[in-house]
Design a protein around this motif. Structure first.
Motif, mmCIF file in Angstrom:
data_model
loop_
_atom_site.group_PDB
_atom_site.id
_atom_site.type_symbol
_atom_site.label_atom_id
_atom_site.label_comp_id
_atom_site.label_asym_id
_atom_site.label_seq_id
_atom_site.Cartn_x
_atom_site.Cartn_y
_atom_site.Cartn_z
ATOM 1 N N MET A 1 24.763 50.670 50.962
ATOM 2 C CA MET A 1 24.565 49.226 50.922
ATOM 3 C C MET A 1 25.771 48.562 50.276
ATOM 4 O O MET A 1 26.248 48.991 49.229
ATOM 5 N N GLU A 2 26.283 47.524 50.924
ATOM 6 C CA GLU A 2 27.446 46.822 50.420
ATOM 7 C C GLU A 2 27.082 46.007 49.182
ATOM 8 O O GLU A 2 25.938 45.573 49.023
ATOM 9 N N PRO A 3 28.063 45.809 48.248
ATOM 10 C CA PRO A 3 27.800 44.985 47.069
ATOM 11 C C PRO A 3 27.351 43.585 47.469
ATOM 12 O O PRO A 3 27.864 42.993 48.429
ATOM 13 N N ASN A 4 26.397 43.042 46.722
ATOM 14 C CA ASN A 4 25.859 41.699 46.944
ATOM 15 C C ASN A 4 25.097 41.561 48.261
ATOM 16 O O ASN A 4 24.762 40.446 48.668
ATOM 17 N N ASP A 47 23.271 43.158 41.766
ATOM 18 C CA ASP A 47 24.667 42.882 41.436
ATOM 19 C C ASP A 47 24.891 42.675 39.947
ATOM 20 O O ASP A 47 25.897 42.105 39.534
ATOM 21 N N THR A 48 23.942 43.135 39.121
ATOM 22 C CA THR A 48 24.094 42.978 37.679
ATOM 23 C C THR A 48 24.696 44.241 37.079
ATOM 24 O O THR A 48 24.494 45.343 37.602
ATOM 25 N N PRO A 49 25.442 44.127 35.967
ATOM 26 C CA PRO A 49 26.049 45.313 35.341
ATOM 27 C C PRO A 49 25.026 46.361 34.930
ATOM 28 O O PRO A 49 25.294 47.552 34.976
ATOM 29 N N GLY A 50 23.832 45.908 34.531
ATOM 30 C CA GLY A 50 22.811 46.855 34.100
ATOM 31 C C GLY A 50 22.016 47.471 35.227
ATOM 32 O O GLY A 50 21.161 48.322 34.995
ATOM 33 N N GLY A 51 22.275 47.052 36.467
ATOM 34 C CA GLY A 51 21.566 47.614 37.609
ATOM 35 C C GLY A 51 20.175 47.053 37.821
ATOM 36 O O GLY A 51 19.387 47.609 38.587
ATOM 37 N N GLU A 52 19.841 45.947 37.149
ATOM 38 C CA GLU A 52 18.524 45.347 37.311
ATOM 39 C C GLU A 52 18.512 44.426 38.534
ATOM 40 O O GLU A 52 19.421 43.631 38.730
ATOM 41 N N ILE A 138 19.514 42.064 24.618
ATOM 42 C CA ILE A 138 19.679 43.189 25.543
ATOM 43 C C ILE A 138 21.150 43.567 25.673
ATOM 44 O O ILE A 138 21.511 44.751 25.661
ATOM 45 N N HIS A 139 22.011 42.559 25.789
ATOM 46 C CA HIS A 139 23.448 42.821 25.911
ATOM 47 C C HIS A 139 23.977 43.516 24.660
ATOM 48 O O HIS A 139 24.764 44.470 24.750
ATOM 49 N N ARG A 140 23.527 43.067 23.487
ATOM 50 C CA ARG A 140 23.990 43.670 22.236
ATOM 51 C C ARG A 140 23.511 45.116 22.112
ATOM 52 O O ARG A 140 24.263 45.998 21.684
ATOM 53 N N LEU A 141 22.260 45.377 22.497
ATOM 54 C CA LEU A 141 21.726 46.735 22.422
ATOM 55 C C LEU A 141 22.441 47.665 23.399
ATOM 56 O O LEU A 141 22.718 48.827 23.079
ATOM 57 N N ARG A 142 22.744 47.164 24.583
ATOM 58 C CA ARG A 142 23.465 47.993 25.556
ATOM 59 C C ARG A 142 24.855 48.344 25.044
ATOM 60 O O ARG A 142 25.328 49.473 25.216
ATOM 61 N N ALA A 143 25.512 47.364 24.412
ATOM 62 C CA ALA A 143 26.836 47.630 23.862
ATOM 63 C C ALA A 143 26.755 48.656 22.735
ATOM 64 O O ALA A 143 27.613 49.538 22.612
ATOM 65 N N ARG A 144 25.707 48.567 21.919
ATOM 66 C CA ARG A 144 25.525 49.516 20.821
ATOM 67 C C ARG A 144 25.274 50.919 21.351
ATOM 68 O O ARG A 144 25.824 51.906 20.841
ATOM 69 N N ILE A 145 24.428 51.026 22.383
ATOM 70 C CA ILE A 145 24.135 52.329 22.976
ATOM 71 C C ILE A 145 25.403 52.942 23.569
ATOM 72 O O ILE A 145 25.672 54.135 23.405
ATOM 73 N N ALA A 146 26.186 52.117 24.262
ATOM 74 C CA ALA A 146 27.433 52.617 24.848
ATOM 75 C C ALA A 146 28.383 53.110 23.763
ATOM 76 O O ALA A 146 29.053 54.139 23.921
ATOM 77 N N SER A 147 28.435 52.391 22.636
ATOM 78 C CA SER A 147 29.298 52.804 21.532
ATOM 79 C C SER A 147 28.840 54.131 20.934
ATOM 80 O O SER A 147 29.655 55.016 20.645
#
Length: 214
Positions: A1-4, A47-52, A138-147
């Motif tokens: 499937m193509e993006p977007n 098309d979201t970074p988190g895949g939602e 959610i964005h802050r938690l994702r950044a923390r998990i990635a770190s």
């Protein structure tokens, strides 16, 4: 499937006997103002970074073509699912329609909607703030998990590198009982008498008398 590329699409038009929240009032005001029935389009995207998966909801309130004409109202927003997006779109469409025609609305039997719209706007503002706060969390938690994941990976790589550099485990380290040739090397303090116990000498014995048999 193509993006977007759309995963799913939805369409909803007022005037078909639906009973969703805000639908009756929006349809009634549209008829009062001589406008076509409002339409809502939904496109589900990945098309979201988190895949939602999210829905892009577009509300289309076409203006009146005959004099006095009215401007078209067209807006879009994102929502997590189609039904929530449709309810939000109906509320937003009613607020914008009343705001665009506030003079005519307040002078009609729909004047009560003016006060209701103010309350709805306050609720909508509060919901937007809550949603923004949730998204920021959610964005802050994702950044923390990635770190944390990056830190764990770096530590694993460091441990693996140390193991490769050591070339294995030193079995003679610590309290090991194994020995090697170095354990028997002489040092400069060794004296000759230290080896006397190795020199050969007469055996010690106790003589035993044996009587001859008669």
């Amino acid at each position: 499937m193509e993006p977007n590329e759309p995963i799913n699409t939805k369409f909803y038009q007022l005037g078909n006997g639906g009973s969703l929240i805000f639908e009756h009032d929006l349809n009634a005001v549209s008829d009062f103002l001589g406008r076509p029935h409002p339409e809502f389009h939904g496109v589900q995207l990945d098309d979201t970074p988190g895949g939602e998966l999210q829905w892009v909801i577009t509300a289309d309130l076409r203006g009146k073509m005959e004099p006095p004409t009215s401007e078209r109202i067209l807006f879009s927003f994102r929502e997590s699912n189609w039904l929530d997006g449709l309810a939000r779109g109906l509320q937003e469409a009613l607020a914008r329609l009343c705001g665009q025609n506030v003079v005519r609305i307040l002078a009609s039997r729909y004047a009560h909607l003016g006060e209701a719209i103010k309350l709805l706007n306050n609720d909508r503002k509060s919901l937007r703030q809550q949603r923004a706060k949730k998204d920021a969390t959610i964005h802050r938690l994702r950044a923390r998990i990635a770190s944390l994941e990056a830190t764990v990976k770096a530590q694993e790589d460091q441990i693996r590198q140390l193991e490769d550099d050591d070339g294995g485990i030193d079995i003679q380290g610590g309290d090991a009982f194994l020995s090697d040739d170095n354990d028997f090397e002489e040092d400069e303090n060794t004296e000759e008498e230290d080896y006397e116990f190795l020199e050969a000498g007469p055996d010690d014995y106790v003589p035993i008398d044996v009587e001859d048999e008669e």
